[in-house]
Scaffold this motif. Structure first.
Motif, PDB file in Angstrom:
ATOM      1  N   VAL A 261      67.608  45.644  46.885  1.00 20.40           N
ATOM      2  CA  VAL A 261      67.062  44.909  45.611  1.00 20.40           C
ATOM      3  C   VAL A 261      67.051  45.521  44.416  1.00 20.40           C
ATOM      4  N   ALA A 262      66.945  46.734  44.433  1.00 18.55           N
ATOM      5  CA  ALA A 262      66.556  47.729  43.189  1.00 18.55           C
ATOM      6  C   ALA A 262      68.228  47.649  42.665  1.00 18.55           C
ATOM      7  N   GLU A 263      69.295  47.976  43.212  1.00 21.68           N
ATOM      8  CA  GLU A 263      70.536  47.716  42.891  1.00 21.68           C
ATOM      9  C   GLU A 263      70.936  46.469  42.288  1.00 21.68           C
ATOM     10  N   LEU A 264      70.557  45.376  42.656  1.00 21.67           N
ATOM     11  CA  LEU A 264      70.969  44.186  42.300  1.00 21.67           C
ATOM     12  C   LEU A 264      69.968  43.878  41.003  1.00 21.67           C
ATOM     13  N   LEU A 265      69.050  44.411  40.659  1.00 21.39           N
ATOM     14  CA  LEU A 265      68.120  44.086  39.494  1.00 21.39           C
ATOM     15  C   LEU A 265      68.297  44.975  38.495  1.00 21.39           C
ATOM     16  N   GLU A 266      69.365  46.309  38.791  1.00 24.19           N
ATOM     17  CA  GLU A 266      69.348  47.340  37.543  1.00 24.19           C
ATOM     18  C   GLU A 266      70.309  46.550  36.410  1.00 24.19           C
ATOM     19  N   ASP A 267      69.727  47.046  35.326  1.00 29.28           N
ATOM     20  CA  ASP A 267      70.059  46.355  33.845  1.00 29.28           C
ATOM     21  C   ASP A 267      70.253  44.761  33.982  1.00 29.28           C
ATOM     22  N   LYS A 268      69.610  44.141  34.554  1.00 32.70           N
ATOM     23  CA  LYS A 268      69.603  42.538  34.800  1.00 32.70           C
ATOM     24  C   LYS A 268      68.315  41.908  34.239  1.00 32.70           C
ATOM     25  N   ILE A 269      68.366  40.720  33.807  1.00 36.89           N
ATOM     26  CA  ILE A 269      67.231  39.738  33.273  1.00 36.89           C
ATOM     27  C   ILE A 269      66.903  39.357  34.577  1.00 36.89           C
ATOM     28  N   LEU A 270      65.640  39.416  34.964  1.00 39.52           N
ATOM     29  CA  LEU A 270      65.081  38.886  36.344  1.00 39.52           C
ATOM     30  C   LEU A 270      64.258  37.572  35.744  1.00 39.52           C
ATOM     31  N   PRO A 287      61.317  46.426  33.830  1.00 41.37           N
ATOM     32  CA  PRO A 287      61.027  46.167  32.571  1.00 41.37           C
ATOM     33  C   PRO A 287      60.406  44.770  31.776  1.00 41.37           C
ATOM     34  N   TRP A 288      59.262  44.757  31.287  1.00 38.81           N
ATOM     35  CA  TRP A 288      58.717  43.679  30.922  1.00 38.81           C
ATOM     36  C   TRP A 288      59.541  42.730  29.867  1.00 38.81           C
ATOM     37  N   ASP A 293      59.053  35.489  33.789  1.00 38.86           N
ATOM     38  CA  ASP A 293      58.291  34.845  34.914  1.00 38.86           C
ATOM     39  C   ASP A 293      57.692  33.597  34.424  1.00 38.86           C
ATOM     40  N   THR A 294      57.969  32.695  35.053  1.00 38.67           N
ATOM     41  CA  THR A 294      57.606  31.225  34.858  1.00 38.67           C
ATOM     42  C   THR A 294      56.157  31.302  35.191  1.00 38.67           C
ATOM     43  N   ALA A 295      55.394  31.695  35.805  1.00 40.23           N
ATOM     44  CA  ALA A 295      53.888  31.678  35.787  1.00 40.23           C
ATOM     45  C   ALA A 295      53.106  32.428  34.860  1.00 40.23           C
ATOM     46  N   LYS A 296      53.946  33.237  34.026  1.00 45.19           N
ATOM     47  CA  LYS A 296      53.097  33.747  32.697  1.00 45.19           C
ATOM     48  C   LYS A 296      53.787  33.140  31.373  1.00 45.19           C
ATOM     49  N   TYR A 297      54.608  32.321  31.562  1.00 42.53           N
ATOM     50  CA  TYR A 297      54.935  31.782  30.258  1.00 42.53           C
ATOM     51  C   TYR A 297      54.162  30.655  29.799  1.00 42.53           C
ATOM     52  N   GLU A 298      53.483  30.915  28.589  1.00 39.71           N
ATOM     53  CA  GLU A 298      52.276  30.217  28.011  1.00 39.71           C
ATOM     54  C   GLU A 298      52.362  28.847  28.072  1.00 39.71           C
ATOM     55  N   PRO A 299      53.967  28.137  27.608  1.00 38.99           N
ATOM     56  CA  PRO A 299      53.722  26.642  27.411  1.00 38.99           C
ATOM     57  C   PRO A 299      53.659  26.118  28.973  1.00 38.99           C
ATOM     58  N   PHE A 300      54.149  26.882  30.093  1.00 35.19           N
ATOM     59  CA  PHE A 300      54.200  26.172  31.266  1.00 35.19           C
ATOM     60  C   PHE A 300      52.731  26.530  32.110  1.00 35.19           C
ATOM     61  N   MET A 301      51.657  27.192  31.240  1.00 34.46           N
ATOM     62  CA  MET A 301      50.428  27.353  31.838  1.00 34.46           C
ATOM     63  C   MET A 301      49.384  26.229  31.445  1.00 34.46           C
ATOM     64  N   LYS A 302      48.347  26.212  32.250  1.00 35.27           N
ATOM     65  CA  LYS A 302      47.325  25.172  31.883  1.00 35.27           C
ATOM     66  C   LYS A 302      46.055  25.987  31.459  1.00 35.27           C
ATOM     67  N   THR A 303      45.281  25.305  30.654  1.00 35.07           N
ATOM     68  CA  THR A 303      43.976  25.803  30.216  1.00 35.07           C
ATOM     69  C   THR A 303      42.791  25.355  31.100  1.00 35.07           C
ATOM     70  N   LEU A 304      41.704  25.979  31.306  1.00 35.26           N
ATOM     71  CA  LEU A 304      40.592  25.665  32.059  1.00 35.26           C
ATOM     72  C   LEU A 304      39.680  25.291  31.032  1.00 35.26           C
ATOM     73  N   ASP A 305      38.772  24.148  31.446  1.00 31.61           N
ATOM     74  CA  ASP A 305      37.636  23.747  30.471  1.00 31.61           C
ATOM     75  C   ASP A 305      36.403  24.751  30.459  1.00 31.61           C
ATOM     76  N   ALA A 353      62.865  28.097  39.829  1.00 31.10           N
ATOM     77  CA  ALA A 353      62.661  29.060  38.628  1.00 31.10           C
ATOM     78  C   ALA A 353      63.540  29.317  37.781  1.00 31.10           C
ATOM     79  N   LEU A 354      64.989  29.492  38.144  1.00 35.28           N
ATOM     80  CA  LEU A 354      66.036  29.756  37.203  1.00 35.28           C
ATOM     81  C   LEU A 354      66.223  28.598  36.463  1.00 35.28           C
ATOM     82  N   GLU A 355      66.244  27.333  36.931  1.00 35.76           N
ATOM     83  CA  GLU A 355      66.671  26.110  36.356  1.00 35.76           C
ATOM     84  C   GLU A 355      65.446  25.808  35.239  1.00 35.76           C
ATOM     85  N   LEU A 356      64.191  26.167  35.422  1.00 37.19           N
ATOM     86  CA  LEU A 356      63.226  26.204  34.514  1.00 37.19           C
ATOM     87  C   LEU A 356      63.518  27.012  33.302  1.00 37.19           C
ATOM     88  N   TYR A 357      64.098  28.069  33.680  1.00 39.14           N
ATOM     89  CA  TYR A 357      64.334  29.161  32.447  1.00 39.14           C
ATOM     90  C   TYR A 357      65.540  28.838  31.543  1.00 39.14           C
TER      91      TYR A 357
END
Length: 383
Positions: A261-270, A287-288, A293-305, A353-357
């Motif tokens: 997995v480390a070899e496949l992710l080298e120099d790639k956008i994950l 690297p960040w 990450d679709t779980a951390k993309y703000e337009p995909f997130m929801k706010t709590l009251d 997740a890839l289709e969302l991106y």
């Protein structure tokens, strides 16, 4: 002597004092003595002068008298007008019957909201009654059905301003991605992993299966991983992992899976959903700026009251929480994944997740570029 007495008792009206007094009181001056020249008869001259020099009566010019005069004149004018109107009434009636009536140029009052609602209700009731009324056999065969249309009111109701509700969320603006070359597509991969539980209660997670797909959704790597520790919870209802999968000959060791997995992710956008958990069980990092990450993309997130923690820095409506991949795929893509009663598929989750991106790639990349510029500026200041 008599003339002397009259002069002393009544001063001459042509003396300077009397003339000034007459001018101030607006009293008309009497004729002057210049027109009367002394004649041979002095006694006659004195008699004329005595009559002319007698004090003239001062008229009363007050507000009350003027008001009375005005009222009397007005009353006279009104009485004359009434008499003339009575005499001219039959003549005017004949003329008005022949002449057309003038239209009222005054603007009509705008109906209130209550009146507008009543009109709309009455119009709707008329339409419903006319359309639902049954026709006789003769009418139905001979005459066509004519629906009564509601008349347009003279004034249209005002449009109400749309008030933003508190529960409304910002909509994600999807920017169509430009066509990518084969080289650019080769930079992207998507990852998803499934875990099992070890230890008391099965709360500790271990890697059981890992899957990697490319830009086109083709599976690059998909394998089961052996677990050295004793598994206390296979989580089959979620992960679909069974004991036979981990003990089969196709299962690889953890070190082999980690290096591959480390070899496949080298120099790639994950790309993935909840990659923090996947990195933890794989024991790797990325690297960040190369992580989507679709779980951390703000337009995909929801706010709590209400905030999760009683922290003053996180008031109501500012706490962002990640949505489930199942909900995002259904809302944004119309895909149905992770159906109830069926185990999750890591390949299917990675493709979702890839289709969302892909759908929101343009806006997402602009946000990443802005973050990179900010970090570069901060690091340069620190140096």
């Amino acid at each position: 002597d008599n003339t002397h007495q009259t002069r002393t008792q009544a001063p001459c009206s042509h003396s300077p004092d009397t003339i000034i007094l007459q001018i101030r009181l607006n009293i008309p001056l009497v004729r002057t003595l210049t027109s009367y020249r002394p004649s041979s008869n002095i006694h006659q001259y004195h008699q004329i002068n005595q009559t002319m020099c007698q004090p003239q009566p001062i008229p009363c010019v007050t507000i009350k008298t003027n008001a009375r005069l005005r009222r009397s004149r007005q009353w006279k004018d009104q009485s004359e007008n009434q008499q003339s109107n009575v005499t001219m009434a039959p003549k005017m009636s004949d003329q008005t019957n022949n002449t057309p009536k003038k239209k009222n140029s005054r603007r009509k009052r705008r109906p209130t909201k209550k009146e507008q609602r009543q009109r709309l209700r009455s119009n709707s009731c008329d339409v419903s009654t006319t359309s639902t009324q049954p026709l006789s056999s003769d009418e139905s065969t001979s005459t066509p059905i004519v629906k009564k249309t509601s008349k347009k009111t003279t004034s249209t109701p005002r449009r109400k301003r749309s008030k933003k509700s508190k529960s409304s969320r910002p909509k994600v603006v999807s920017i169509p991605a430009a066509e990518l070359t084969e080289e650019e597509k080769a930079k992207y991969v998507a990852l998803d992993a499934e875990m099992v539980g070890i230890g008391p209660g099965g709360f500790q997670s271990r890697l059981a299966r890992v899957s990697v797909v490319n830009w086109d959704g083709v599976t690059i790597y998909d394998t089961h991983v052996q677990v050295v520790e004793k598994v206390t919870d296979y989580r089959t209802f979620v992960s679909g992992i069974t004991e036979e999968d981990l003990t089969s000959d196709d299962a690889v060791t953890f070190d082999e899976a980690q290096t591959k997995v480390a070899e496949l992710l080298e120099d790639k956008i994950l790309v993935g959903h909840g990659l923090k958990n996947d990195f933890k069980v794989l024991g790797i990092s990325h690297p960040w700026y190369a992580t989507r990450d679709t779980a951390k993309y703000e337009p995909f997130m929801k706010t709590l009251d209400a905030p999760i923690f009683s922290d003053p820095s996180h008031p109501n409506g500012t706490t962002l929480v990640a949505k489930k991949l199942k909900v995002l795929a259904k809302d944004k893509l119309g895909m149905i994944i992770q159906e109830e009663g069926k185990p999750h598929s890591p390949v299917e989750d990675a493709v979702a997740a890839l289709e969302l991106y892909k759908k929101h790639r343009g806006k997402w990349e602009k946000a990443v570029e802005w973050k990179m510029e900010r970090t570069m500026a901060i690091t340069q200041r620190a140096q």
